[in-house]
Design a protein around this motif. Structure first.
Motif, PDB file in Angstrom:
ATOM      1  N   ARG A  15     -72.274  -2.648  49.834  1.00  0.00           N
ATOM      2  CA  ARG A  15     -72.287  -4.059  50.090  1.00  0.00           C
ATOM      3  C   ARG A  15     -71.741  -5.042  48.668  1.00  0.00           C
ATOM      4  O   ARG A  15     -70.842  -5.740  48.991  1.00  0.00           O
ATOM      5  N   LEU A  19     -68.357  -7.317  48.505  1.00  0.00           N
ATOM      6  CA  LEU A  19     -68.527  -8.871  48.082  1.00  0.00           C
ATOM      7  C   LEU A  19     -67.569  -8.770  46.647  1.00  0.00           C
ATOM      8  O   LEU A  19     -66.753 -10.012  46.755  1.00  0.00           O
ATOM      9  N   ILE A  68     -73.001 -16.415  50.373  1.00  0.00           N
ATOM     10  CA  ILE A  68     -73.506 -14.920  50.222  1.00  0.00           C
ATOM     11  C   ILE A  68     -74.909 -14.945  49.739  1.00  0.00           C
ATOM     12  O   ILE A  68     -75.763 -13.997  50.356  1.00  0.00           O
ATOM     13  N   TRP A 128     -64.448 -14.505  54.933  1.00  0.00           N
ATOM     14  CA  TRP A 128     -65.664 -14.505  54.709  1.00  0.00           C
ATOM     15  C   TRP A 128     -66.848 -14.733  55.890  1.00  0.00           C
ATOM     16  O   TRP A 128     -67.619 -14.283  55.881  1.00  0.00           O
ATOM     17  N   LEU A 132     -69.230 -11.512  56.286  1.00  0.00           N
ATOM     18  CA  LEU A 132     -70.690 -11.918  55.655  1.00  0.00           C
ATOM     19  C   LEU A 132     -71.810 -11.445  56.676  1.00  0.00           C
ATOM     20  O   LEU A 132     -72.928 -10.796  56.367  1.00  0.00           O
TER      21      LEU A 132
END
Length: 361
Positions: A15, A19, A68, A128, A132
């Protein structure tokens, strides 16, 4: 406060890597936006263009990072999502408006970066928005290990199930092929058996018809049916005893018959079998040969008739059918050709008795 396990080396999670990649792309797009927006706004705003452009793009990056950190909390993330969409529209509108104005001016040249900047900004925001929700919350190394172990167990089980299913499918396909081959072989065998039965039935039918015709043309005497077959228990091979009764071959011939009466009289069925005709039955029309068999049977019975009249009367008493025109000549021939029995009247004596006997009026 986050606790760091000092005994184990730090390893970034998948993860975090995703990111990080998205963050690098976002920062790069923000720098491209600052450069393009500064070139567009500095002729109009002068030095004020620098803080304006830097503030917009920095705020855009901060909003993405805040989204985030909000994780799966939709209530917290909704505000930053809305702010991010607004900032995306604003910073993408600057190069877009400049591009439109440039295209309207005839012969004006436009920079390629002006075209790529709004597209990059919009696509980054879209990336995004897509990535996400799928990343989920950040987890510790132990939790990631546990989840990975569980996922690996599930993957192993699914792979085993798929392998078992593939083996099962292969087995069923092979069984289907074998079943089809066995069915074809059984069908061929049954067809061969039916063909053999058809051939055998045709042959037996033809033989049965020939046998039926032979039986109809040459019926077996009743003497044959009277032969007793040997039984398994107590049977010993031995020559059958021959009958000692006289053999009769025709109406006009009796062999080995003497003037003495035989000890055992010959039955009507035996006499008919030896003669080769069907046994005469009372009430049925008789042939000449059958009529001769009946007269001979009466003549050699235990109480034989002494004359034609008595023979004819005895025949009618027993129910045999025969006219006088047939009985008289047959009886005369039988008396003439065979030895005369004791007490039997001659033809002249019989005629005399007929003359003396009163005639009914």
């Amino acid at each position: 406060m986050f606790k760091i396990n000092q005994g184990a080396p730090w390893r970034p999670s998948p993860r975090a890597l995703v990111l990080a990649v998205l963050g690098v792309i976002t920062v790069g797009v923000a720098l491209l936006s600052v450069s393009v927006s500064y070139q567009i706004l500095v002729p109009r705003f002068g030095d004020w263009a620098v803080p304006t452009v830097a503030a917009l793009d920095a705020l855009w990056v901060v909003v993405q990072a805040t989204e985030i950190l909000a994780g799966n909390n939709r209530i917290r993330a909704r505000r930053v999502q809305v702010a991010g969409l607004v900032l995306t529209v604003v910073i993408a509108a600057i190069p877009t408006v400049d591009l439109i104005l440039t295209l309207r001016r005839a012969g004006a040249n436009f920079d390629l970066a002006v075209v790529l900047t709004p597209t990059a900004i919009v696509l980054t925001k879209l990336a995004w928005w897509v990535v996400l929700p799928a990343l989920g919350r950040g987890t510790s190394a132990d939790t990631r290990t546990s989840i990975s172990t569980t996922r690996q167990s599930v993957a192993d089980r699914l792979e085993v199930m798929e392998a078992e299913a593939a083996d099962r499918i292969e087995l069923l396909r092979l069984a289907t092929d074998l079943q089809q081959r066995v069915a074809e072989a059984e069908t061929d065998f049954r067809l061969a058996a039916l063909a053999a039965q058809e051939s055998m039935t045709a042959a037996l039918h033809a033989q049965a018809e020939a046998t039926a015709a032979t039986i109809a043309a040459k019926p077996l005497p009743e003497l044959v049916a009277g032969i007793v077959l040997p039984e398994l228990d107590g049977w010993e091979p031995a020559a059958p005893a021959l009958p000692v009764r006289p053999a009769v071959t025709s109406v006009t011939q009796v062999s080995a018959l003497t003037g003495a009466r035989p000890i055992t009289p010959v039955t009507l069925a035996e006499l008919a079998a030896v003669t080769g005709v069907t046994t005469p039955e009372p009430g049925e029309p008789l042939t000449d040969t059958q009529l001769g068999v009946v007269l001979r049977h009466l003549r050699y019975s235990e109480d034989p008739p002494r004359s034609y009249r008595k023979a004819a009367g005895e025949m009618r008493r027993r129910g045999f059918v025969g006219s006088e025109e047939r009985i008289r000549p047959m009886w005369r021939a039988l008396v003439t050709q065979e030895p005369r029995r004791p007490g039997e009247e001659s033809e002249s004596e019989e005629q005399a008795d007929d003359t003396e006997a009163p005639h009914p009026h």
